[in-house]
Design a protein around this motif. Structure first.
Motif, PDB file in Angstrom:
ATOM      1  N   LEU A 205      12.952  -0.835   3.429  1.00 27.62           N
ATOM      2  CA  LEU A 205      11.590  -0.394   3.097  1.00 27.62           C
ATOM      3  C   LEU A 205      10.723  -0.310   4.341  1.00 27.62           C
ATOM      4  O   LEU A 205       9.918   0.623   4.498  1.00 27.62           O
ATOM      5  CB  LEU A 205      10.959  -1.383   2.107  1.00 27.62           C
ATOM      6  CG  LEU A 205      11.121  -1.073   0.625  1.00 27.62           C
ATOM      7  CD1 LEU A 205      10.475  -2.173  -0.198  1.00 27.62           C
ATOM      8  CD2 LEU A 205      10.478   0.264   0.288  1.00 27.62           C
TER       9      LEU A 205
ATOM     10  N   ILE B 127       8.876   3.193   5.350  1.00 29.97           N
ATOM     11  CA  ILE B 127       7.418   3.328   5.444  1.00 29.97           C
ATOM     12  C   ILE B 127       7.005   3.678   6.864  1.00 29.97           C
ATOM     13  O   ILE B 127       6.096   4.486   7.099  1.00 29.97           O
ATOM     14  CB  ILE B 127       6.731   2.020   4.997  1.00 29.97           C
ATOM     15  CG1 ILE B 127       7.073   1.729   3.531  1.00 29.97           C
ATOM     16  CG2 ILE B 127       5.223   2.129   5.158  1.00 29.97           C
ATOM     17  CD1 ILE B 127       6.626   2.794   2.558  1.00 29.97           C
TER      18      ILE B 127
ATOM     19  N   GLN C 244       0.681   6.474   5.339  1.00 31.59           N
ATOM     20  CA  GLN C 244       1.148   5.890   4.087  1.00 31.59           C
ATOM     21  C   GLN C 244       0.449   4.570   3.816  1.00 31.59           C
ATOM     22  O   GLN C 244       0.328   4.152   2.662  1.00 31.59           O
ATOM     23  CB  GLN C 244       2.654   5.673   4.185  1.00 31.59           C
ATOM     24  CG  GLN C 244       3.314   5.174   2.916  1.00 31.59           C
ATOM     25  CD  GLN C 244       3.661   6.306   1.993  1.00 31.59           C
ATOM     26  OE1 GLN C 244       3.348   7.447   2.272  1.00 31.59           O
ATOM     27  NE2 GLN C 244       4.284   6.002   0.876  1.00 31.59           N
ATOM     28  N   LEU C 245      -0.030   3.887   4.866  1.00 32.05           N
ATOM     29  CA  LEU C 245      -0.643   2.579   4.694  1.00 32.05           C
ATOM     30  C   LEU C 245      -2.126   2.659   4.410  1.00 32.05           C
ATOM     31  O   LEU C 245      -2.730   1.685   4.008  1.00 32.05           O
ATOM     32  CB  LEU C 245      -0.413   1.742   5.962  1.00 32.05           C
ATOM     33  CG  LEU C 245       1.039   1.581   6.399  1.00 32.05           C
ATOM     34  CD1 LEU C 245       1.108   0.823   7.707  1.00 32.05           C
ATOM     35  CD2 LEU C 245       1.828   0.864   5.322  1.00 32.05           C
TER      36      LEU C 245
ATOM     37  N   LEU D 106      -3.483   7.348   0.644  1.00 27.62           N
ATOM     38  CA  LEU D 106      -2.334   7.849  -0.090  1.00 27.62           C
ATOM     39  C   LEU D 106      -2.744   9.024  -0.958  1.00 27.62           C
ATOM     40  O   LEU D 106      -3.768   8.975  -1.639  1.00 27.62           O
ATOM     41  CB  LEU D 106      -1.766   6.740  -0.977  1.00 27.62           C
ATOM     42  CG  LEU D 106      -1.275   5.472  -0.272  1.00 27.62           C
ATOM     43  CD1 LEU D 106      -0.809   4.467  -1.302  1.00 27.62           C
ATOM     44  CD2 LEU D 106      -0.153   5.788   0.687  1.00 27.62           C
TER      45      LEU D 106
ATOM     46  N   GLU E 291       2.526  10.454  -2.358  1.00 29.88           N
ATOM     47  CA  GLU E 291       2.832   9.238  -1.606  1.00 29.88           C
ATOM     48  C   GLU E 291       2.646   8.004  -2.472  1.00 29.88           C
ATOM     49  O   GLU E 291       3.381   7.014  -2.338  1.00 29.88           O
ATOM     50  CB  GLU E 291       1.944   9.175  -0.370  1.00 29.88           C
ATOM     51  CG  GLU E 291       2.291  10.240   0.663  1.00 29.88           C
ATOM     52  CD  GLU E 291       1.184  10.433   1.678  1.00 29.88           C
ATOM     53  OE1 GLU E 291       1.446  11.077   2.701  1.00 29.88           O
ATOM     54  OE2 GLU E 291       0.068   9.953   1.425  1.00 29.88           O
ATOM     55  N   THR E 292       1.635   8.030  -3.349  1.00 29.36           N
ATOM     56  CA  THR E 292       1.428   6.892  -4.249  1.00 29.36           C
ATOM     57  C   THR E 292       2.625   6.696  -5.173  1.00 29.36           C
ATOM     58  O   THR E 292       3.131   5.579  -5.338  1.00 29.36           O
ATOM     59  CB  THR E 292       0.156   7.122  -5.089  1.00 29.36           C
ATOM     60  OG1 THR E 292      -0.961   7.315  -4.222  1.00 29.36           O
ATOM     61  CG2 THR E 292      -0.108   5.929  -5.998  1.00 29.36           C
TER      62      THR E 292
ATOM     63  N   SER F  36       5.761   7.792  -4.781  1.00 33.12           N
ATOM     64  CA  SER F  36       6.972   7.390  -4.043  1.00 33.12           C
ATOM     65  C   SER F  36       6.888   5.926  -3.625  1.00 33.12           C
ATOM     66  O   SER F  36       7.875   5.195  -3.652  1.00 33.12           O
ATOM     67  CB  SER F  36       7.165   8.283  -2.814  1.00 33.12           C
ATOM     68  OG  SER F  36       6.084   8.156  -1.923  1.00 33.12           O
ATOM     69  N   GLY F  37       5.674   5.477  -3.238  1.00 30.12           N
ATOM     70  CA  GLY F  37       5.509   4.076  -2.849  1.00 30.12           C
ATOM     71  C   GLY F  37       5.794   3.132  -4.006  1.00 30.12           C
ATOM     72  O   GLY F  37       6.476   2.111  -3.848  1.00 30.12           O
TER      73      GLY F  37
ATOM     74  N   GLY G 263       9.092   0.567  -4.253  1.00 28.36           N
ATOM     75  CA  GLY G 263       8.883  -0.864  -4.470  1.00 28.36           C
ATOM     76  C   GLY G 263       9.590  -1.339  -5.731  1.00 28.36           C
ATOM     77  O   GLY G 263      10.177  -2.436  -5.753  1.00 28.36           O
TER      78      GLY G 263
END
Length: 285
Positions: free
Chosen positions: A18, A22, A29-30, A33, A37-38, A40-41, A45
């Protein structure tokens, strides 16, 4: 192999996987988002969590799924950089909420925003009257950016016709009592300059928790011992005060002398000094 060891190994492996995914997707991405991207994140997880706590699941399937969920958003991100229409489709478009001081009710309904939601977003920007806003837009990331009306904008140096010197970011030259050479070099300074400045403040480098230098060569210091007060840099105010004193002395000499040539010499130099003060004051204040 005991299951608890399998859980540990799976956890460490998925954490590493992960982390690199990332990292490769980018620091964006941090922070901000978009929809893709939200999603996929969350899925990445979820996959990691499921296959971490259940040692009976097929770990290879987890790795394949995570790689797929990494490749797809990574590819979408790269294509989005080259195609605006594709970017608008995957990341969404901005929606104007207030234009020319008028609230766009239809756009609010389209995005599912109530009047209370809009006022709450404006209050987040320290704006309590909607009539104070010239333009407001909902960004694809969900944040609302606001341009207040011109009469409500704070005055700037440009509005006042004041020319300020270009500013560069300050550099941290001491951290945890250790000198940092690269930031010093970025300001074209050297360790001897730093040691001289610390001597002026009567502190040793071992006692400095944090020290930063600005582009004008001023050093700001914070010590480990908070009970010790460190004086603020005074070089620039002192230089300006000295120039003003020289100009005042030249004016005084002009009035005091009876010699015509000397009086004219003092007067010309006083004017030159005043011009120098006017030019350099923005850089010293």
């Amino acid at each position: 192999m005991p299951e608890w060891i399998i859980v540990i190994l799976r956890s460490l492996t998925l954490i590493a996987l992960l982390f690199f995914m990332i990292k490769w997707l980018g620091t964006k991405q941090l922070s901000q988002l978009n929809i893709f991207e939200t999603i996929s994140g969350i899925v990445l997880g979820g996959i990691a969590a499921i296959h971490t706590i259940d040692p009976n699941t097929n770990f290879a399937h987890a790795a394949i799924a995570m790689i797929i969920w990494f490749i797809v958003p990574y590819g979408v991100e790269k294509i989005s950089l080259k195609s605006k229409s594709f970017r608008d489709f995957t990341q969404g478009k901005s929606t104007v909420f207030i234009q020319d001081g008028k609230i766009m009710e239809e756009n609010l309904k389209k995005e599912g925003y109530s009047t209370d939601d809009l006022l709450e977003k404006l209050r987040d920007k320290n704006i309590f009257l909607a009539s104070d806003v010239e333009f407001a837009v909902l960004e694809p990331t969900g944040s609302v950016n606001v341009l207040p009306k011109r009469e409500n904008l704070p005055l700037t140096a440009k509005d006042l016709g004041i020319t300020l010197s270009p500013a560069k970011e300050p550099q941290t030259v001491i951290m945890d009592g250790k000198m940092l050479l690269e930031p010093l070099a970025n300001l074209s300074l050297n360790p001897n300059w730093l040691e001289t400045e610390l001597d002026k403040l009567n502190v040793s480098i071992e006692n400095v928790f944090l020290a930063q230098a600005d582009n004008d060569g001023q050093l700001f210091v914070d010590l480990f011992d908070d009970q010790i007060a460190v004086p603020e840099p005074t070089e620039k105010p002192l230089l300006l005060a000295t120039m003003k004193k020289c100009q005042a002395d030249l004016e005084l000499f002009t009035l005091a002398t009876e010699n015509h040539e000397s009086k004219e010499l003092y007067r010309r130099n006083s004017e030159k000094m005043q011009q120098a003060i006017d030019q350099i004051s923005p850089y010293l204040e």
